[in-house]
Design a protein around this motif. Structure first.
Motif, PDB file in Angstrom:
ATOM      1  N   PRO A   1      40.453  34.382  38.292  1.00 17.59           N
ATOM      2  CA  PRO A   1      39.799  34.071  39.575  1.00 17.59           C
ATOM      3  C   PRO A   1      39.383  35.369  40.265  1.00 17.59           C
ATOM      4  CG  PRO A   1      42.178  33.813  39.765  1.00 17.59           C
ATOM      5  CD  PRO A   1      41.898  34.085  38.319  1.00 17.59           C
ATOM      6  N   LEU A   2      38.187  35.394  40.828  1.00 17.06           N
ATOM      7  CA  LEU A   2      37.662  36.576  41.493  1.00 17.06           C
ATOM      8  C   LEU A   2      37.365  36.233  42.940  1.00 17.06           C
ATOM      9  CD1 LEU A   2      35.246  37.730  38.639  1.00 17.06           C
ATOM     10  CD2 LEU A   2      37.493  38.676  39.185  1.00 17.06           C
ATOM     11  N   PHE A   3      37.738  37.121  43.849  1.00 19.10           N
ATOM     12  CA  PHE A   3      37.714  36.815  45.283  1.00 19.10           C
ATOM     13  C   PHE A   3      36.764  37.716  46.077  1.00 19.10           C
ATOM     14  CE2 PHE A   3      41.684  35.148  43.719  1.00 19.10           C
ATOM     15  CZ  PHE A   3      41.838  33.946  44.383  1.00 19.10           C
ATOM     16  N   GLY A   4      35.916  38.503  45.394  1.00 17.38           N
ATOM     17  CA  GLY A   4      34.956  39.322  46.117  1.00 17.38           C
ATOM     18  C   GLY A   4      35.004  40.795  45.777  1.00 17.38           C
ATOM     19  N   SER A   5      36.151  41.280  45.278  1.00 17.70           N
ATOM     20  CA  SER A   5      36.272  42.680  44.878  1.00 17.70           C
ATOM     21  C   SER A   5      36.364  42.831  43.370  1.00 17.70           C
ATOM     22  CB  SER A   5      37.507  43.314  45.535  1.00 17.70           C
ATOM     23  OG  SER A   5      37.379  43.339  46.938  1.00 17.70           O
ATOM     24  N   GLY A   6      36.117  41.730  42.640  1.00 16.44           N
ATOM     25  CA  GLY A   6      36.242  41.778  41.193  1.00 16.44           C
ATOM     26  C   GLY A   6      37.647  42.177  40.789  1.00 16.44           C
ATOM     27  N   PRO A   7      37.785  42.879  39.659  1.00 17.57           N
ATOM     28  CA  PRO A   7      39.113  43.338  39.241  1.00 17.57           C
ATOM     29  C   PRO A   7      39.485  44.693  39.826  1.00 17.57           C
ATOM     30  CG  PRO A   7      37.530  43.838  37.545  1.00 17.57           C
ATOM     31  CD  PRO A   7      36.756  43.162  38.655  1.00 17.57           C
ATOM     32  N   PHE A   8      38.641  45.243  40.703  1.00 19.25           N
ATOM     33  CA  PHE A   8      38.859  46.596  41.196  1.00 19.25           C
ATOM     34  C   PHE A   8      39.783  46.557  42.424  1.00 19.25           C
ATOM     35  CE2 PHE A   8      34.684  46.355  39.154  1.00 19.25           C
ATOM     36  CZ  PHE A   8      34.965  47.142  38.044  1.00 19.25           C
ATOM     37  N   LEU A   9      41.034  46.239  42.144  1.00 22.30           N
ATOM     38  CA  LEU A   9      42.037  46.022  43.180  1.00 22.30           C
ATOM     39  C   LEU A   9      43.096  47.125  43.143  1.00 22.30           C
ATOM     40  CD1 LEU A   9      42.488  42.172  42.635  1.00 22.30           C
ATOM     41  CD2 LEU A   9      40.910  43.331  44.193  1.00 22.30           C
ATOM     42  N   HIS A  10      43.805  47.254  44.261  1.00 22.45           N
ATOM     43  CA  HIS A  10      44.727  48.370  44.474  1.00 22.45           C
ATOM     44  C   HIS A  10      46.087  47.798  44.896  1.00 22.45           C
ATOM     45  CE1 HIS A  10      40.532  49.366  45.339  1.00 22.45           C
ATOM     46  NE2 HIS A  10      40.768  50.605  44.968  1.00 22.45           N
TER      47      HIS A  10
ATOM     48  N   ASP B   1      31.997  40.582  39.581  1.00 24.43           N
ATOM     49  CA  ASP B   1      32.264  39.487  40.509  1.00 24.43           C
ATOM     50  C   ASP B   1      30.969  38.763  40.873  1.00 24.43           C
ATOM     51  OD1 ASP B   1      32.952  37.995  43.015  1.00 24.43           O
ATOM     52  OD2 ASP B   1      34.860  39.042  42.749  1.00 24.43           O
ATOM     53  N   PRO B   2      30.941  37.426  40.814  1.00 23.52           N
ATOM     54  CA  PRO B   2      29.700  36.702  41.122  1.00 23.52           C
ATOM     55  C   PRO B   2      29.359  36.633  42.602  1.00 23.52           C
ATOM     56  CG  PRO B   2      31.452  35.158  40.594  1.00 23.52           C
ATOM     57  CD  PRO B   2      31.999  36.525  40.318  1.00 23.52           C
TER      58      PRO B   2
ATOM     59  N   ARG C   1      38.207  36.904  49.657  1.00 21.18           N
ATOM     60  CA  ARG C   1      37.835  35.631  50.268  1.00 21.18           C
ATOM     61  C   ARG C   1      38.922  34.598  50.003  1.00 21.18           C
ATOM     62  NH1 ARG C   1      33.064  37.246  47.764  1.00 21.18           N
ATOM     63  NH2 ARG C   1      31.472  37.999  49.208  1.00 21.18           N
ATOM     64  N   ASP C   2      38.892  33.509  50.764  1.00 27.03           N
ATOM     65  CA  ASP C   2      39.913  32.471  50.613  1.00 27.03           C
ATOM     66  C   ASP C   2      39.722  31.659  49.341  1.00 27.03           C
ATOM     67  OD1 ASP C   2      41.071  33.230  53.016  1.00 27.03           O
ATOM     68  OD2 ASP C   2      39.870  31.819  54.187  1.00 27.03           O
TER      69      ASP C   2
END
Length: 588
Positions: free
Chosen positions: A543-552, A459-460, A532-533
């Motif tokens: 699209p990446l929102f701050g946690s990269g692909p490491f989602l639950h 994630d950038p 993030r919004d």
């Protein structure tokens, strides 16, 4: 026309390495001549015949455009994802071996990633390499991510010819680092990564691209192998369904234990390279290894940036070479005098200058563990407070688990403040249901309200640190827990009584940041992943929102009826909810 470097190399493709019931396939790059040389090896499922610049085109373009100076003297013509460049290392007097792991690429067999069977294959490959007529008998391992995870696993088997290794950003605890953060299934990464990078190169997959160097299928799906062109049904029968298996194993049972590392059995010299912004997969194993492994000679290197970036930069290459020269060639130079810990210090809004500081241990010996206590927000939607002293008055604040999170914000820092090391939180909370998931995110903000974030492994815009816990998994292992790093057993469920207050100790993965005076520290507490919004993009199709692909997000693991309740956080008085932060005095 071949370069002078390539003309000086012997290149052997599809070499057969026997491993019990199958023969693994490898590509070997070694210097011409009769001199025996040490080996740098990787083994994994990404396909030795998948060219970096075509198979990972977006990442390749970003790397070479951002850092056009990397790998001087190399044509970069033999590079694959997350492995060393043969044109760089062979002229330095090393043989480079890339092995397709069992069931992947051109190696036949049942595909069961990160399994004990794969580790035994790696053991056999190391022993094969250490006994070849061109080998000096010393094998080193060096690679990123998957090629780091497998290093920990095979090191615990102690192959005699393994002399040193560099696990560059690699998980080590299959349950805590990889599959289930705090007991919560990290499914989204697996659901993207498996089909794109692993199953696409499964042995016999007819859709796998051609190996441009071998001029044959990179997965053996042609007349060159007996497994040519397997059907989807055959491919499915010939591999483990990892997502289904993780769903079937919610606790830290034998399935995870046999894929995780016993640090008492890791005795080989190693350089553990951790990414400070690799939350969700990459850094935890590197820190835990340095703290827990039995190796007499071990070093910890901490860096920022993308996970494939620093590995190829001049600084990264230099530290790899000096370490491997020492343990594989006996050219110690000044390496044995190198302090055990090397930090690149991060500062807000500056991703080009990272001061280097060397330390004697991790956590840093000068660490001043400092509590920041939570104080409830005033009014609906207001920010809570992080304060230096506890308060005698008890209060609480609540949020919908799948709604807007709580944020607790410190007063402006009065002096420049360094936070470096592991982090812990103690949160007193209740739920309206029989369980709850807590997602903690450490942030910082400038005086004008800008968030401090960094380019991470994926994630950038990565926050400073993250941690997770499923409340029914709150039981601690007292023998392995530390005041600054709680360790949960994850062996049993302890369902909640709705409305009852529970004391929850939460591990937050390590960080390092120097914050100027006037900046604020923040803690976000949520019942779902930090988001993030506005998404950020960096050549990534998602699209990446701050946690990269490491989602639950898996509905079987997180049914809304259980994890969509209302969560209350209790603060003050008997409920001293707090952060434990590693402050480093300014005079170190």
């Amino acid at each position: 026309m071949a370069s002078s470097v390539t003309e000086s190399m012997v290149i052997e493709r599809d070499v057969s390495i026997p491993s019990d019931d199958v023969c693994l396939r490898a590509d070997v790059f070694r210097p011409r001549g009769s001199k025996r040389v040490p080996v740098i090896m990787t083994m994994g499922p990404y396909g030795k015949g998948i060219e970096y610049k075509s198979g990972y085109a977006a990442q390749w373009d970003w790397l070479t455009k951002t850092h056009p100076e990397i790998l001087p003297g190399s044509t970069r013509s033999f590079m694959t994802w997350e492995t060393v460049d043969p044109e760089t290392w062979v002229p330095w007097g090393y043989a480079v071996i890339r092995v397709d792991s069992r069931g992947s690429g051109r190696s036949p067999g049942y595909l069961d990633i990160l399994s004990p069977r794969e580790a035994r294959d790696y053991y056999n490959a190391i022993e094969w390499a250490g006994t070849q007529h061109w080998s000096n008998g010393k094998v080193g391992l060096n690679g990123i991510s998957y090629y780091a995870v497998t290093q920990w696993q095979v090191a615990a088997l102690q192959p005699p010819h393994l002399a040193a290794m560099i696990p560059w950003e690699g998980a080590a605890d299959f349950y805590r680092d990889f599959a289930r953060h705090g007991g919560i299934f990290s499914n989204v990464f697996l659901e993207h990564w498996l089909p794109l990078q692993v199953l696409s190169v499964q042995h016999g997959n007819p859709a796998t691209p051609k190996d441009p160097w071998l001029n044959a299928s990179a997965s053996g799906a042609d007349s060159s192998t007996p497994s040519a062109g397997l059907s989807p049904e055959q491919l499915a029968r010939n591999r483990r369904d990892l997502v289904a298996t993780i769903l079937q194993h919610p606790t830290d049972d034998e399935f995870y234990r046999e894929r995780s590392v016993d640090w008492a059995k890791v005795t080989v010299p190693f350089l553990s390279a951790a990414n400070l912004a690799g939350h969700g997969l990459h850094p935890r194993g590197n820190f835990e290894a340095f703290m827990g492994a039995a190796s007499k000679h071990k070093w910890l290197e901490c860096h920022p940036g993308r996970h494939e970036e620093w590995f190829y930069l001049e600084e990264g290459i230099d530290i790899q070479k000096r370490f491997l020269d020492c343990f594989l060639k006996g050219e110690s130079g000044s390496w044995m005098d190198e302090p055990p810990v090397r930090l690149r210090l991060r500062r807000p809004f500056d991703e080009k200058r990272f001061d280097v500081r060397k330390e004697s241990s991790w956590p840093l010996p000068s660490t001043k563990w400092t509590d920041l206590f939570l104080l409830a927000a005033e009014g609906d939607g207001g920010h809570g407070v992080l304060q230096w002293e506890p308060t005698a008055a008890a209060s609480s604040c609540a949020f919908d688990a799948l709604g807007k999170p709580l944020r607790f914000l410190s007063p402006p820092l009065t002096t420049e403040t360094e936070i470096t090391g592991p982090i812990a939180a103690k949160i007193f909370a209740s739920s309206t249901t029989t369980d709850m998931d807590l997602f903690l995110t450490l942030q910082a903000f400038s005086p004008d309200g800008r968030e401090v974030d960094f380019s991470g492994t994926v994630d950038p815009r990565t926050p400073l640190a993250q941690g997770w816990l499923r409340a029914s998994h709150r039981a601690l292992d007292p023998e392995r827990s530390l005041p600054y790093r709680p360790y949960h057993s994850h062996r049993d469920f302890q369902p909640l009584q709705p409305g009852e207050v529970y004391e929850l100790d939460i591990e937050v993965w390590p960080t390092s940041i120097i914050l100027p005076a006037g900046f604020r520290i923040a803690l976000e507490i949520s019942g779902q992943d930090f988001k993030r919004d506005v998404p950020s993009r960096r050549g990534d199709p998602r699209p990446l929102f701050g946690s990269g692909p490491f989602l639950h997000t898996h509905p079987e693991d997180r049914p809304e009826s259980v994890y969509g309740g209302r969560t209350t956080v209790y603060v003050g008085g008997l409920y001293a909810s707090r952060l434990v932060l590693p402050f480093i005095p300014a005079d170190v």
